[in-house]
Enzyme design. Structure first.
Site, PDB file in Angstrom:
ATOM      1  N   TRP A   1       0.836  -1.207   0.000  1.00 38.22           N
ATOM      2  CA  TRP A   1       0.000   0.000   0.000  1.00 38.22           C
ATOM      3  C   TRP A   1       0.868   1.253   0.000  1.00 38.22           C
ATOM      4  O   TRP A   1       0.625   2.203  -0.729  1.00 38.22           O
ATOM      5  CB  TRP A   1      -0.963  -0.034   1.177  1.00 38.22           C
ATOM      6  CG  TRP A   1      -2.087   0.953   1.133  1.00 38.22           C
ATOM      7  CD1 TRP A   1      -2.474   1.783   2.152  1.00 38.22           C
ATOM      8  CD2 TRP A   1      -3.000   1.224   0.055  1.00 38.22           C
ATOM      9  NE1 TRP A   1      -3.545   2.548   1.767  1.00 38.22           N
ATOM     10  CE2 TRP A   1      -3.898   2.219   0.482  1.00 38.22           C
ATOM     11  CE3 TRP A   1      -3.139   0.719  -1.226  1.00 38.22           C
ATOM     12  CZ2 TRP A   1      -4.912   2.731  -0.317  1.00 38.22           C
ATOM     13  CZ3 TRP A   1      -4.151   1.231  -2.032  1.00 38.22           C
ATOM     14  CH2 TRP A   1      -5.031   2.223  -1.572  1.00 38.22           C
TER      15      TRP A   1
ATOM     16  N   ARG B   1      11.513   0.244   7.453  1.00 37.00           N
ATOM     17  CA  ARG B   1      12.329  -0.160   8.594  1.00 37.00           C
ATOM     18  C   ARG B   1      13.398  -1.182   8.179  1.00 37.00           C
ATOM     19  O   ARG B   1      14.480  -1.220   8.723  1.00 37.00           O
ATOM     20  CB  ARG B   1      11.398  -0.775   9.653  1.00 37.00           C
ATOM     21  CG  ARG B   1      12.063  -1.193  10.920  1.00 37.00           C
ATOM     22  CD  ARG B   1      11.091  -1.920  11.836  1.00 37.00           C
ATOM     23  NE  ARG B   1       9.890  -1.186  12.101  1.00 37.00           N
ATOM     24  CZ  ARG B   1       9.600  -0.572  13.253  1.00 37.00           C
ATOM     25  NH1 ARG B   1      10.450  -0.632  14.243  1.00 37.00           N
ATOM     26  NH2 ARG B   1       8.479   0.066  13.405  1.00 37.00           N
TER      27      ARG B   1
ATOM     28  N   LYS C   1      -5.277   0.576   8.482  1.00 38.59           N
ATOM     29  CA  LYS C   1      -6.619   0.300   9.005  1.00 38.59           C
ATOM     30  C   LYS C   1      -6.490  -0.576  10.243  1.00 38.59           C
ATOM     31  O   LYS C   1      -5.641  -1.448  10.303  1.00 38.59           O
ATOM     32  CB  LYS C   1      -7.449  -0.426   7.953  1.00 38.59           C
ATOM     33  CG  LYS C   1      -7.679   0.364   6.687  1.00 38.59           C
ATOM     34  CD  LYS C   1      -8.403  -0.508   5.665  1.00 38.59           C
ATOM     35  CE  LYS C   1      -8.690   0.251   4.405  1.00 38.59           C
ATOM     36  NZ  LYS C   1      -7.548   0.295   3.503  1.00 38.59           N
TER      37      LYS C   1
ATOM     38  N   GLY D   1     -10.366   3.112   2.011  1.00 35.28           N
ATOM     39  CA  GLY D   1     -11.334   2.743   0.987  1.00 35.28           C
ATOM     40  C   GLY D   1     -11.138   1.322   0.496  1.00 35.28           C
ATOM     41  O   GLY D   1     -10.116   0.694   0.770  1.00 35.28           O
TER      42      GLY D   1
ATOM     43  N   SER E   1      -9.881  -0.365  -1.939  1.00 33.94           N
ATOM     44  CA  SER E   1      -9.038  -0.377  -3.126  1.00 33.94           C
ATOM     45  C   SER E   1      -7.846  -1.295  -2.891  1.00 33.94           C
ATOM     46  O   SER E   1      -7.481  -1.578  -1.756  1.00 33.94           O
ATOM     47  CB  SER E   1      -8.578   1.043  -3.463  1.00 33.94           C
ATOM     48  OG  SER E   1      -8.025   1.654  -2.341  1.00 33.94           O
TER      49      SER E   1
ATOM     50  N   ALA F   1      -3.760  -2.244  -3.739  1.00 38.39           N
ATOM     51  CA  ALA F   1      -2.499  -1.599  -4.090  1.00 38.39           C
ATOM     52  C   ALA F   1      -2.102  -1.873  -5.537  1.00 38.39           C
ATOM     53  O   ALA F   1      -1.706  -0.963  -6.266  1.00 38.39           O
ATOM     54  CB  ALA F   1      -1.399  -2.059  -3.135  1.00 38.39           C
TER      55      ALA F   1
ATOM     56  N   LYS G   1     -12.997  -3.729   7.641  1.00 39.89           N
ATOM     57  CA  LYS G   1     -12.631  -4.332   6.358  1.00 39.89           C
ATOM     58  C   LYS G   1     -11.514  -5.342   6.546  1.00 39.89           C
ATOM     59  O   LYS G   1     -11.408  -6.318   5.831  1.00 39.89           O
ATOM     60  CB  LYS G   1     -12.208  -3.247   5.370  1.00 39.89           C
ATOM     61  CG  LYS G   1     -11.728  -3.783   4.034  1.00 39.89           C
ATOM     62  CD  LYS G   1     -11.141  -2.671   3.196  1.00 39.89           C
ATOM     63  CE  LYS G   1     -10.513  -3.211   1.954  1.00 39.89           C
ATOM     64  NZ  LYS G   1      -9.146  -3.680   2.136  1.00 39.89           N
TER      65      LYS G   1
END
Length: 192
Positions: free
Chosen positions: A14, A34, A107, A136, A138, A140, A191
């Protein structure tokens, strides 16, 4: 639209896709991860190992040095794991001012506190209201390939909601504003 210096924290799928989108929109992006091995691979190939073989725009810098990523940042965007959000922002708070707008794209709900993720950042930032969220349904890989997608932006302050729209919005990546921060973030968490 004003070109902005963006510190993008998190180079998972993402983060890679959204950092690409921001660069395509003309922003200067420093993508932080990282893991030095992932940074090395991304620098060498400019491609994410888990996504379509689409190269990261040349204008995106990649680093595992958090200080370098935050240097001169006008906006901080994050795509780290929900379980890693607190520790990353505790590190950020030691290095840089959290007075710039912060966009949460992860999220989830923090397990120990039951906080929504923007609430975690708000606690660490000691009450700043320049925190927003982009979420949303969607994917990646689809965003990276330029397929149509729609997402929602929200923030404690409506000017940050508008900023998120301006930063990310394209004809194929539609960003719709919403003033229900808790509802949008809770919906995104469900989600997962």
């Amino acid at each position: 639209m004003k070109r902005r210096q963006i510190a993008y924290l998190g180079a998972g799928t993402w983060g890679f896709a959204l950092a690409s989108l921001l660069a395509q929109n003309g922003h200067s992006v420093i993508l932080w991860a990282r893991n030095p091995a992932l940074v090395s691979e991304l620098e060498r190939t400019r491609r994410h190992p888990k996504l379509s073989p689409i190269e990261l725009p040349a204008s995106v810098s990649i680093t595992s040095n958090l200080i370098a990523a935050l240097q001169g940042a006008e906006v901080i965007v994050e795509s780290v794991t929900s379980s890693g959000l607190r520790s990353v922002f505790q590190q950020v708070a030691k290095i840089a001012s959290l007075e710039v707008p912060i966009v949460v794209t992860s999220k989830g709900i923090e397990q120990k506190t039951s906080y929504l993720l923007p609430e975690v950042v708000k606690e660490i930032a000691q009450g700043t209201f320049k925190i927003g969220c982009l979420t949303g349904p969607s994917l990646a890989d689809e965003v990276l390939r330029g397929l149509p997608a729609s997402v929602v932006s929200t923030a404690y302050d409506m000017s940050v909601t508008t900023l998120i729209q301006e930063l990310f919005g394209t004809p194929r990546f539609r960003v719709y504003p919403n003033n229900d921060m808790n509802g949008v973030c809770f919906g995104g968490a469900m989600k997962n």
